[in-house]
Design an enzyme around this catalytic site. Sequence first.
Site, PDB file in Angstrom:
ATOM      1  N   SER A  11     -42.985  54.363 -43.130  1.00  0.00           N
ATOM      2  CA  SER A  11     -43.913  55.099 -42.282  1.00  0.00           C
ATOM      3  C   SER A  11     -43.448  56.525 -42.095  1.00  0.00           C
ATOM      4  O   SER A  11     -42.247  56.827 -42.132  1.00  0.00           O
ATOM      5  CB  SER A  11     -44.008  54.427 -40.906  1.00  0.00           C
ATOM      6  OG  SER A  11     -44.759  55.219 -40.006  1.00  0.00           O
ATOM      7  N   TYR A  43     -39.831  51.320 -33.847  1.00  0.00           N
ATOM      8  CA  TYR A  43     -40.639  51.389 -35.063  1.00  0.00           C
ATOM      9  C   TYR A  43     -39.958  52.266 -36.121  1.00  0.00           C
ATOM     10  O   TYR A  43     -39.894  51.907 -37.301  1.00  0.00           O
ATOM     11  CB  TYR A  43     -42.006  51.940 -34.695  1.00  0.00           C
ATOM     12  CG  TYR A  43     -43.060  51.901 -35.768  1.00  0.00           C
ATOM     13  CD1 TYR A  43     -43.633  50.701 -36.179  1.00  0.00           C
ATOM     14  CD2 TYR A  43     -43.525  53.078 -36.359  1.00  0.00           C
ATOM     15  CE1 TYR A  43     -44.627  50.667 -37.144  1.00  0.00           C
ATOM     16  CE2 TYR A  43     -44.521  53.059 -37.320  1.00  0.00           C
ATOM     17  CZ  TYR A  43     -45.064  51.849 -37.708  1.00  0.00           C
ATOM     18  OH  TYR A  43     -46.044  51.819 -38.663  1.00  0.00           O
ATOM     19  N   LYS A  66     -38.649  51.165 -39.819  1.00  0.00           N
ATOM     20  CA  LYS A  66     -39.267  51.765 -40.999  1.00  0.00           C
ATOM     21  C   LYS A  66     -38.258  52.514 -41.874  1.00  0.00           C
ATOM     22  O   LYS A  66     -38.392  52.531 -43.107  1.00  0.00           O
ATOM     23  CB  LYS A  66     -40.401  52.703 -40.576  1.00  0.00           C
ATOM     24  CG  LYS A  66     -41.630  51.969 -40.045  1.00  0.00           C
ATOM     25  CD  LYS A  66     -42.170  50.961 -41.063  1.00  0.00           C
ATOM     26  CE  LYS A  66     -43.523  50.395 -40.685  1.00  0.00           C
ATOM     27  NZ  LYS A  66     -44.008  49.405 -41.671  1.00  0.00           N
TER      28      LYS A  66
END
Length: 303
Positions: free
Chosen positions: A152, A164, A168
């Site tokens: 991401s 997150y 990622k």
Amino acid sequence: MGDRLKDKVAIVTGAGGGIGRGEALALASEGAKVVVNDLGGTVDGSGGSQAAADKVVDEIKAAGGEAAANYDSVATAEGGENIIKTAVDAFGKLDILVNNAGILRDRMVFNMAEEEWDAVIKVHLYGHFHTTKHACALFRQQRSGRIINTSSMSGLGNMGQSNYAAAKEGIVGFTRTVALDMGKYGVTCNAVRPNAGTRMTLSDDMKQAFERSGRGAFVQMMESFKPEDIAPIVVWLASDAAANVNGRTFFAQTGRVSIYSEPVQERMLCKDGAWTIDELFKLMPSTLAQGVRNPALPQAPKE
């Protein structure tokens, strides 16, 4: 229907909507038989339903393709194994694994609960491992296979997403190492950083936050980046045409694809023996740290 992936069997995790749905449909459009995996949960990973995966399976079949649904969670070892087993049971083999499933639990790091950290790491980072492990056991035996992972842009830095981002960027390192582990068996492993307007990037809360901050134009821009436009680079990476591409990370959005350079050392200080504390305090400002800027400057407290 095309035939670039004729007789291939693919799995796409998190394929019940958004980017994963686009990838599943695109792989099927080139002749692949597709396992559509989706837990059917909400953006934060709660709940579950078979409807999302079943709908995409129906779409593929209506277009003349072959597909099977799977509803397991990638967050568990058993779920990852069952997803791979679904492909073998339904179609007799596996050639392509697209790891796409994901959730969000956004929070500033100082407010983040351990459960919010764990949940995101489990789905994204563990989720990639749980499926890849069992896929690679098959790929090693057959000496072929394609793995496409999903990283991401948030991994490069995005406020309120430390869980997150950690997952990622972990996926990027995971991708490089799996590529080295499996390359000698004819298997490739690459990653994509997608940029598209999905229920994860454009939730109602996020839209309202952007509107309040005067960034409504950003919402409109993101809405113009369609989830299905990520799929073409994934199809290419899954094909024989990309047999020599291994361990690399790509960017994809509507109208744009690019390849990332691998991390390199920008500058270096060398001497015989170890550096002392005094030496580095003297040299760093005019050498390695010269021109380095703080991307998040301190702000005065609000009254």
